[in-house]
Design a protein around this motif. Structure first.
Motif, PDB file in Angstrom:
ATOM      1  N   LEU A 186      -7.588  18.311  -6.985  1.00 49.50           N
ATOM      2  CA  LEU A 186      -6.407  17.664  -7.386  1.00 49.50           C
ATOM      3  C   LEU A 186      -6.829  16.539  -8.352  1.00 49.50           C
ATOM      4  O   LEU A 186      -7.913  15.912  -8.075  1.00 49.50           O
ATOM      5  CB  LEU A 186      -5.560  17.274  -6.449  1.00 49.50           C
ATOM      6  CG  LEU A 186      -4.997  18.346  -5.499  1.00 49.50           C
ATOM      7  CD1 LEU A 186      -4.115  17.467  -4.417  1.00 49.50           C
ATOM      8  CD2 LEU A 186      -4.254  19.213  -6.313  1.00 49.50           C
ATOM      9  N   SER A 187      -6.229  16.459  -9.332  1.00 55.07           N
ATOM     10  CA  SER A 187      -6.244  15.281 -10.395  1.00 55.07           C
ATOM     11  C   SER A 187      -4.833  14.992 -10.838  1.00 55.07           C
ATOM     12  O   SER A 187      -4.304  15.795 -11.478  1.00 55.07           O
ATOM     13  CB  SER A 187      -7.238  15.555 -11.520  1.00 55.07           C
ATOM     14  OG  SER A 187      -7.414  14.405 -12.290  1.00 55.07           O
ATOM     15  N   PHE A 188      -4.547  13.652 -10.654  1.00 57.78           N
ATOM     16  CA  PHE A 188      -3.192  13.308 -10.997  1.00 57.78           C
ATOM     17  C   PHE A 188      -3.069  11.927 -11.313  1.00 57.78           C
ATOM     18  O   PHE A 188      -3.976  11.172 -10.969  1.00 57.78           O
ATOM     19  CB  PHE A 188      -2.192  13.580 -10.201  1.00 57.78           C
ATOM     20  CG  PHE A 188      -2.506  13.437  -8.682  1.00 57.78           C
ATOM     21  CD1 PHE A 188      -2.102  12.145  -8.527  1.00 57.78           C
ATOM     22  CD2 PHE A 188      -3.286  14.060  -8.020  1.00 57.78           C
ATOM     23  CE1 PHE A 188      -2.131  11.683  -7.104  1.00 57.78           C
ATOM     24  CE2 PHE A 188      -3.637  13.551  -6.483  1.00 57.78           C
ATOM     25  CZ  PHE A 188      -3.171  12.567  -6.144  1.00 57.78           C
ATOM     26  N   PRO A 189      -2.155  11.398 -12.130  1.00 59.53           N
ATOM     27  CA  PRO A 189      -2.019  10.026 -12.337  1.00 59.53           C
ATOM     28  C   PRO A 189      -1.383   9.105 -11.407  1.00 59.53           C
ATOM     29  O   PRO A 189      -0.714   9.626 -10.570  1.00 59.53           O
ATOM     30  CB  PRO A 189      -1.144   9.982 -13.650  1.00 59.53           C
ATOM     31  CG  PRO A 189      -0.271  11.149 -13.387  1.00 59.53           C
ATOM     32  CD  PRO A 189      -1.097  12.251 -13.108  1.00 59.53           C
ATOM     33  N   VAL A 190      -1.912   7.872 -10.901  1.00 59.00           N
ATOM     34  CA  VAL A 190      -1.239   7.183 -10.006  1.00 59.00           C
ATOM     35  C   VAL A 190      -1.101   5.800 -10.608  1.00 59.00           C
ATOM     36  O   VAL A 190      -1.754   5.208 -11.636  1.00 59.00           O
ATOM     37  CB  VAL A 190      -2.223   7.113  -8.785  1.00 59.00           C
ATOM     38  CG1 VAL A 190      -2.440   8.289  -8.204  1.00 59.00           C
ATOM     39  CG2 VAL A 190      -3.501   6.362  -8.958  1.00 59.00           C
ATOM     40  N   TYR A 191      -0.073   5.110  -9.999  1.00 59.56           N
ATOM     41  CA  TYR A 191       0.218   3.866 -10.464  1.00 59.56           C
ATOM     42  C   TYR A 191      -0.319   2.809  -9.205  1.00 59.56           C
ATOM     43  O   TYR A 191      -0.028   3.028  -8.363  1.00 59.56           O
ATOM     44  CB  TYR A 191       1.569   3.416 -10.776  1.00 59.56           C
ATOM     45  CG  TYR A 191       2.238   4.429 -11.979  1.00 59.56           C
ATOM     46  CD1 TYR A 191       2.170   3.643 -13.215  1.00 59.56           C
ATOM     47  CD2 TYR A 191       2.296   5.612 -11.756  1.00 59.56           C
ATOM     48  CE1 TYR A 191       2.672   4.568 -14.213  1.00 59.56           C
ATOM     49  CE2 TYR A 191       2.737   6.463 -12.939  1.00 59.56           C
ATOM     50  CZ  TYR A 191       2.897   5.766 -13.862  1.00 59.56           C
ATOM     51  OH  TYR A 191       3.148   6.608 -15.284  1.00 59.56           O
ATOM     52  N   ALA A 192      -1.038   1.582  -9.732  1.00 60.89           N
ATOM     53  CA  ALA A 192      -1.654   0.817  -8.634  1.00 60.89           C
ATOM     54  C   ALA A 192      -1.286  -0.552  -9.110  1.00 60.89           C
ATOM     55  O   ALA A 192      -1.210  -1.171 -10.111  1.00 60.89           O
ATOM     56  CB  ALA A 192      -3.012   0.815  -8.715  1.00 60.89           C
ATOM     57  N   ILE A 193      -0.585  -1.216  -8.125  1.00 66.84           N
ATOM     58  CA  ILE A 193      -0.143  -2.676  -8.225  1.00 66.84           C
ATOM     59  C   ILE A 193      -0.639  -3.612  -6.970  1.00 66.84           C
ATOM     60  O   ILE A 193      -0.379  -3.166  -5.991  1.00 66.84           O
ATOM     61  CB  ILE A 193       1.504  -2.547  -8.140  1.00 66.84           C
ATOM     62  CG1 ILE A 193       2.052  -1.794  -9.307  1.00 66.84           C
ATOM     63  CG2 ILE A 193       2.288  -3.997  -8.275  1.00 66.84           C
ATOM     64  CD1 ILE A 193       2.935  -0.439  -8.970  1.00 66.84           C
ATOM     65  N   ARG A 194      -0.824  -4.616  -7.628  1.00 66.68           N
ATOM     66  CA  ARG A 194      -1.343  -5.685  -6.398  1.00 66.68           C
ATOM     67  C   ARG A 194      -0.180  -6.727  -6.432  1.00 66.68           C
ATOM     68  O   ARG A 194       0.470  -7.114  -7.143  1.00 66.68           O
ATOM     69  CB  ARG A 194      -2.502  -6.390  -6.914  1.00 66.68           C
ATOM     70  CG  ARG A 194      -2.992  -7.556  -5.931  1.00 66.68           C
ATOM     71  CD  ARG A 194      -4.300  -7.878  -6.155  1.00 66.68           C
ATOM     72  NE  ARG A 194      -5.099  -8.362  -5.126  1.00 66.68           N
ATOM     73  CZ  ARG A 194      -6.183  -8.888  -4.837  1.00 66.68           C
ATOM     74  NH1 ARG A 194      -7.083  -8.579  -5.774  1.00 66.68           N
ATOM     75  NH2 ARG A 194      -6.590  -9.490  -3.764  1.00 66.68           N
ATOM     76  N   HIS A 195       0.249  -6.638  -5.074  1.00 67.51           N
ATOM     77  CA  HIS A 195       1.160  -7.622  -4.554  1.00 67.51           C
ATOM     78  C   HIS A 195       0.422  -8.556  -3.924  1.00 67.51           C
ATOM     79  O   HIS A 195       0.214  -8.515  -2.214  1.00 67.51           O
ATOM     80  CB  HIS A 195       2.350  -6.913  -3.551  1.00 67.51           C
ATOM     81  CG  HIS A 195       2.893  -5.966  -4.304  1.00 67.51           C
ATOM     82  ND1 HIS A 195       4.141  -5.892  -5.225  1.00 67.51           N
ATOM     83  CD2 HIS A 195       2.966  -4.405  -4.319  1.00 67.51           C
ATOM     84  CE1 HIS A 195       4.546  -5.060  -5.790  1.00 67.51           C
ATOM     85  NE2 HIS A 195       3.641  -3.864  -5.237  1.00 67.51           N
ATOM     86  N   GLY A 196       0.075  -9.892  -4.242  1.00 68.15           N
ATOM     87  CA  GLY A 196      -0.504 -10.700  -3.378  1.00 68.15           C
ATOM     88  C   GLY A 196      -1.712 -10.282  -2.664  1.00 68.15           C
ATOM     89  O   GLY A 196      -2.769  -9.913  -3.571  1.00 68.15           O
ATOM     90  N   ASP A 197      -1.699 -10.322  -1.394  1.00 67.33           N
ATOM     91  CA  ASP A 197      -2.825  -9.781  -0.706  1.00 67.33           C
ATOM     92  C   ASP A 197      -2.895  -8.419  -0.338  1.00 67.33           C
ATOM     93  O   ASP A 197      -3.770  -7.806   0.631  1.00 67.33           O
ATOM     94  CB  ASP A 197      -2.737 -10.789   0.826  1.00 67.33           C
ATOM     95  CG  ASP A 197      -1.712 -10.353   1.459  1.00 67.33           C
ATOM     96  OD1 ASP A 197      -0.657  -9.750   1.204  1.00 67.33           O
ATOM     97  OD2 ASP A 197      -1.618 -11.050   2.676  1.00 67.33           O
ATOM     98  N   HIS A 198      -1.886  -7.518  -0.948  1.00 72.04           N
ATOM     99  CA  HIS A 198      -2.280  -5.924  -0.792  1.00 72.04           C
ATOM    100  C   HIS A 198      -1.852  -5.279  -1.869  1.00 72.04           C
ATOM    101  O   HIS A 198      -1.487  -5.704  -2.745  1.00 72.04           O
ATOM    102  CB  HIS A 198      -1.102  -5.727   0.605  1.00 72.04           C
ATOM    103  CG  HIS A 198       0.406  -6.111   0.092  1.00 72.04           C
ATOM    104  ND1 HIS A 198       0.788  -7.070   0.255  1.00 72.04           N
ATOM    105  CD2 HIS A 198       1.249  -5.013  -0.220  1.00 72.04           C
ATOM    106  CE1 HIS A 198       2.275  -7.006  -0.170  1.00 72.04           C
ATOM    107  NE2 HIS A 198       2.394  -5.708  -0.564  1.00 72.04           N
ATOM    108  N   LEU A 199      -2.216  -4.189  -1.818  1.00 70.10           N
ATOM    109  CA  LEU A 199      -2.146  -2.997  -3.010  1.00 70.10           C
ATOM    110  C   LEU A 199      -0.980  -2.085  -2.507  1.00 70.10           C
ATOM    111  O   LEU A 199      -0.737  -1.623  -1.508  1.00 70.10           O
ATOM    112  CB  LEU A 199      -3.425  -2.439  -3.198  1.00 70.10           C
ATOM    113  CG  LEU A 199      -4.459  -3.107  -3.526  1.00 70.10           C
ATOM    114  CD1 LEU A 199      -5.763  -2.033  -3.527  1.00 70.10           C
ATOM    115  CD2 LEU A 199      -4.595  -3.741  -4.909  1.00 70.10           C
ATOM    116  N   HIS A 200      -0.317  -1.485  -3.702  1.00 70.74           N
ATOM    117  CA  HIS A 200       0.572  -0.461  -3.665  1.00 70.74           C
ATOM    118  C   HIS A 200       0.030   0.539  -4.708  1.00 70.74           C
ATOM    119  O   HIS A 200      -0.095   0.406  -5.683  1.00 70.74           O
ATOM    120  CB  HIS A 200       2.045  -0.777  -3.907  1.00 70.74           C
ATOM    121  CG  HIS A 200       3.027   0.152  -3.847  1.00 70.74           C
ATOM    122  ND1 HIS A 200       3.344   0.603  -2.492  1.00 70.74           N
ATOM    123  CD2 HIS A 200       3.502   1.116  -4.687  1.00 70.74           C
ATOM    124  CE1 HIS A 200       4.226   1.677  -2.456  1.00 70.74           C
ATOM    125  NE2 HIS A 200       4.336   1.835  -3.953  1.00 70.74           N
TER     126      HIS A 200
END
Length: 237
Positions: A186-200
């Protein structure tokens, strides 16, 4: 099987699928909502709509004064662990090519290891026994040897192999999904966001479950494609 029995079997499948269209999924804590708008087109409200969303201002709940920053190059180094209590692993397909079938997995776990050069490896382990679509009889059938065969294959595993920048507002994730005894690239786009001390991290993948040896499409009442929507919150270990 006689012609009469086949007609009865297919009729029962159709009845089961109609039930999910009519039944509200009250015990689904992370509901996937689909509806038809006034323009007659289907609108999907799963998680976050990336088509017109400003990821720089992306927010999930109340995180105080933490900065929310979109990551477009590489993730912060370290060992990150999935917080299942604030994450989702959902799926969607269609029965009779028309009626949406929405489901999710109740239990899963995962880790993400990022080195100092930004290279990422990790895995997401999903407990197939916890599959839920809102109709118990269908869920029980999906757990049998016809489909996930959970007694022999209690886990479905996605192994992350690469997470690369694209020059746009998302990263490209590549890896393999193992269902039963088959591995699907599988290969697909992802969105990565940093919220202070954790990642989404969230993304959407299209999977042809015939590649996984699942029998879902054999009846002709369910499409061969299933859409997986994953939204993960990770804390640094």
């Amino acid at each position: 099987m006689s012609e009469h029995e086949q007609e009865h079997d297919h009729g029962q499948h159709a009845q089961d699928e109609q039930e999910v269209h009519d039944q509200e999924h009250h015990d689904h804590e992370h509901e996937v909502v689909d509806h038809e708008g006034a323009d007659g087109h289907e609108h999907d409200h799963h998680g976050h709509d990336h088509s017109d969303h400003d990821h720089g201002d992306h927010a999930h709940g109340d995180h105080g004064d933490h900065d929310h920053s979109l990551i477009v190059d590489r993730l912060p180094a370290g060992l990150w662990t999935v917080d299942a209590s604030s994450s989702e692993v959902n799926f969607r397909t269609r029965s009779m090519w028309i009626i949406p079938v929405n489901g999710y997995f109740k239990r899963f776990s995962g880790e993400l290891q990022v080195d100092q050069d930004g290279h990422a490896k990790g895995n997401l382990v999903v407990e197939t026994t916890t599959l839920a679509t809102g109709i118990n009889r269908r869920d029980e059938h999906l757990r049998t040897a016809d489909f996930f065969h959970v007694t022999q294959h209690p886990h479905m595993v996605f192994a992350l192999e690469k997470l690369e920048p694209t020059g746009e507002d998302h990263l490209q994730l590549s890896g393999s999904l193992t269902i039963r005894d088959r591995s699907i690239p599988l290969s697909f786009p992802v969105y990565a966001i940093r919220h202070g001390d954790h990642l989404h991290i969230e993304g959407r993948a299209q999977i042809d479950h015939r590649q996984a040896g699942l029998g879902w499409a054999k009846t002709g009442l369910v499409g061969s494609k299933v859409r997986a929507d994953v939204a993960l919150t990770l804390h640094q270990s």
